[in-house]
Each structure stands twice: as C-alpha cells, then as structure tokens.
Design a protein around this motif. Structure first.
Motif, PDB file in Angstrom:
ATOM      1  N   PHE A 159       0.871  -1.162   0.000  1.00 36.14           N
ATOM      2  CA  PHE A 159       0.000   0.000   0.000  1.00 36.14           C
ATOM      3  C   PHE A 159       0.913   1.217   0.000  1.00 36.14           C
ATOM      4  CE2 PHE A 159      -2.568   3.258   2.145  1.00 36.14           C
ATOM      5  CZ  PHE A 159      -3.628   3.285   1.268  1.00 36.14           C
ATOM      6  N   LEU A 160       1.048   1.861  -1.143  1.00 35.76           N
ATOM      7  CA  LEU A 160       1.965   2.988  -1.287  1.00 35.76           C
ATOM      8  C   LEU A 160       1.207   4.304  -1.174  1.00 35.76           C
ATOM      9  CD1 LEU A 160       4.113   1.710  -4.281  1.00 35.76           C
ATOM     10  CD2 LEU A 160       4.565   1.487  -1.835  1.00 35.76           C
ATOM     11  N   LEU A 161       1.832   5.260  -0.507  1.00 32.75           N
ATOM     12  CA  LEU A 161       1.278   6.597  -0.375  1.00 32.75           C
ATOM     13  C   LEU A 161       2.164   7.593  -1.115  1.00 32.75           C
ATOM     14  CD1 LEU A 161       0.515   6.818   3.463  1.00 32.75           C
ATOM     15  CD2 LEU A 161      -1.115   6.493   1.627  1.00 32.75           C
ATOM     16  N   THR A 162       1.551   8.641  -1.597  1.00 30.08           N
ATOM     17  CA  THR A 162       2.342   9.739  -2.141  1.00 30.08           C
ATOM     18  C   THR A 162       2.853  10.566  -0.969  1.00 30.08           C
ATOM     19  OG1 THR A 162       0.486  11.271  -2.270  1.00 30.08           O
ATOM     20  CG2 THR A 162       0.871   9.844  -4.203  1.00 30.08           C
ATOM     21  N   GLU A 163       3.833  11.405  -1.220  1.00 29.15           N
ATOM     22  CA  GLU A 163       4.350  12.276  -0.159  1.00 29.15           C
ATOM     23  C   GLU A 163       3.245  13.174   0.387  1.00 29.15           C
ATOM     24  OE1 GLU A 163       8.034  14.353  -1.049  1.00 29.15           O
ATOM     25  OE2 GLU A 163       8.535  12.752  -2.454  1.00 29.15           O
ATOM     26  N   GLU A 164       2.392  13.665  -0.490  1.00 30.26           N
ATOM     27  CA  GLU A 164       1.302  14.540  -0.060  1.00 30.26           C
ATOM     28  C   GLU A 164       0.325  13.806   0.844  1.00 30.26           C
ATOM     29  OE1 GLU A 164       2.213  14.208  -3.359  1.00 30.26           O
ATOM     30  OE2 GLU A 164       3.361  16.062  -3.435  1.00 30.26           O
ATOM     31  N   GLU A 165       0.002  12.551   0.502  1.00 31.84           N
ATOM     32  CA  GLU A 165      -0.908  11.761   1.333  1.00 31.84           C
ATOM     33  C   GLU A 165      -0.298  11.504   2.712  1.00 31.84           C
ATOM     34  OE1 GLU A 165      -3.308   9.085  -1.954  1.00 31.84           O
ATOM     35  OE2 GLU A 165      -1.270   8.491  -1.379  1.00 31.84           O
ATOM     36  N   TYR A 166       0.990  11.169   2.731  1.00 31.65           N
ATOM     37  CA  TYR A 166       1.662  10.932   4.007  1.00 31.65           C
ATOM     38  C   TYR A 166       1.666  12.191   4.860  1.00 31.65           C
ATOM     39  CZ  TYR A 166       5.479  10.644   7.346  1.00 31.65           C
ATOM     40  OH  TYR A 166       6.221  10.728   8.484  1.00 31.65           O
ATOM     41  N   LEU A 167       2.065  13.314   4.278  1.00 32.22           N
ATOM     42  CA  LEU A 167       2.146  14.559   5.040  1.00 32.22           C
ATOM     43  C   LEU A 167       0.783  15.012   5.545  1.00 32.22           C
ATOM     44  CD1 LEU A 167       4.806  16.469   2.923  1.00 32.22           C
ATOM     45  CD2 LEU A 167       5.102  15.443   5.197  1.00 32.22           C
ATOM     46  N   SER A 168      -0.263  14.773   4.769  1.00 29.41           N
ATOM     47  CA  SER A 168      -1.592  15.181   5.227  1.00 29.41           C
ATOM     48  C   SER A 168      -2.109  14.281   6.346  1.00 29.41           C
ATOM     49  CB  SER A 168      -2.585  15.200   4.058  1.00 29.41           C
ATOM     50  OG  SER A 168      -2.806  13.895   3.580  1.00 29.41           O
ATOM     51  N   ASP A 174      10.164   5.556   0.440  1.00 31.19           N
ATOM     52  CA  ASP A 174       9.768   5.013  -0.869  1.00 31.19           C
ATOM     53  C   ASP A 174       8.292   4.644  -0.943  1.00 31.19           C
ATOM     54  OD1 ASP A 174      12.342   5.266  -1.903  1.00 31.19           O
ATOM     55  OD2 ASP A 174      12.931   3.285  -1.166  1.00 31.19           O
ATOM     56  N   GLY A 175       7.429   5.507  -0.434  1.00 33.20           N
ATOM     57  CA  GLY A 175       5.993   5.288  -0.555  1.00 33.20           C
ATOM     58  C   GLY A 175       5.376   4.468   0.563  1.00 33.20           C
ATOM     59  N   GLN A 176       6.194   3.916   1.444  1.00 29.44           N
ATOM     60  CA  GLN A 176       5.663   3.121   2.547  1.00 29.44           C
ATOM     61  C   GLN A 176       5.909   3.833   3.864  1.00 29.44           C
ATOM     62  OE1 GLN A 176       6.979  -0.926   2.365  1.00 29.44           O
ATOM     63  NE2 GLN A 176       5.873  -1.306   0.472  1.00 29.44           N
ATOM     64  N   VAL A 177       4.996   3.641   4.799  1.00 29.39           N
ATOM     65  CA  VAL A 177       5.069   4.293   6.101  1.00 29.39           C
ATOM     66  C   VAL A 177       5.398   3.248   7.153  1.00 29.39           C
ATOM     67  CG1 VAL A 177       3.790   5.665   7.790  1.00 29.39           C
ATOM     68  CG2 VAL A 177       3.403   6.029   5.358  1.00 29.39           C
ATOM     69  N   TYR A 178       6.377   3.566   7.990  1.00 33.74           N
ATOM     70  CA  TYR A 178       6.822   2.647   9.035  1.00 33.74           C
ATOM     71  C   TYR A 178       6.714   3.339  10.391  1.00 33.74           C
ATOM     72  CZ  TYR A 178       8.933   0.262   5.066  1.00 33.74           C
ATOM     73  OH  TYR A 178       9.139  -0.372   3.868  1.00 33.74           O
ATOM     74  N   ALA A 179       6.217   2.612  11.387  1.00 30.63           N
ATOM     75  CA  ALA A 179       6.189   3.138  12.743  1.00 30.63           C
ATOM     76  C   ALA A 179       7.612   3.161  13.269  1.00 30.63           C
ATOM     77  CB  ALA A 179       5.303   2.267  13.630  1.00 30.63           C
ATOM     78  N   MET A 180       7.936   4.199  14.044  1.00 34.91           N
ATOM     79  CA  MET A 180       9.275   4.332  14.612  1.00 34.91           C
ATOM     80  C   MET A 180       9.246   3.962  16.087  1.00 34.91           C
ATOM     81  SD  MET A 180      10.426   7.904  12.829  1.00 34.91           S
ATOM     82  CE  MET A 180      12.005   7.910  13.610  1.00 34.91           C
ATOM     83  N   ALA A 181      10.319   3.376  16.542  1.00 36.30           N
ATOM     84  CA  ALA A 181      10.446   3.035  17.954  1.00 36.30           C
ATOM     85  C   ALA A 181      10.689   4.304  18.756  1.00 36.30           C
ATOM     86  CB  ALA A 181      11.597   2.061  18.159  1.00 36.30           C
ATOM     87  N   GLY A 182      10.279   4.287  20.002  1.00 37.85           N
ATOM     88  CA  GLY A 182      10.504   5.432  20.875  1.00 37.85           C
ATOM     89  C   GLY A 182      11.964   5.530  21.286  1.00 37.85           C
ATOM     90  N   ALA A 183      12.385   6.722  21.637  1.00 40.62           N
ATOM     91  CA  ALA A 183      13.770   6.952  22.079  1.00 40.62           C
ATOM     92  C   ALA A 183      13.808   6.978  23.603  1.00 40.62           C
ATOM     93  CB  ALA A 183      14.275   8.266  21.522  1.00 40.62           C
TER      94      ALA A 183
END
Length: 51
Positions: free
Chosen positions: A10-19, A32-41
């Motif tokens: 499921f790929l997103l455009t940069e605009e879709e991600y930012l919105s 590269d079109g995919q969104v990944y959850a980041m671990a906490g610091a």
C-alpha cells in the motif's frame, strides 16, 4: 494457504503521508511510498541527540 500469499503493498504519495501525519498517534517515517512506525527513544538517546 493464507501464509503463502504475499502482503499487498500500500503505497502513499508524499502529499498523502504529510496530510495524514498530524492525525497520527505514533511517530512514523516515510520511505519510498511506505510508512513505518518508529520506535521510541530512551532518556540516554535524547541526551546524546540534544548535543
């Protein structure tokens, strides 16, 4: 079998991600079109990163 099927991309455009970013409850990154959850610091990471 279900395990033999590849997960659909499921790929997103940069605009879709930012919105969608302001409504996100978790910190994420876009690669590269995919969104990944980041671990906490942790505390030590934050201290070093603040230098």
């Amino acid at each position: 079998m279900a395990q033999d099927r590849q997960a659909e991309s499921f790929l997103l455009t940069e605009e879709e991600y930012l919105s969608s970013e302001p409504a996100s409850q978790v910190k994420r990154e876009y690669i590269d079109g995919q969104v990944y959850a980041m671990a906490g610091a942790g505390y030590n990471h934050n201290c070093i990163a603040a230098i």
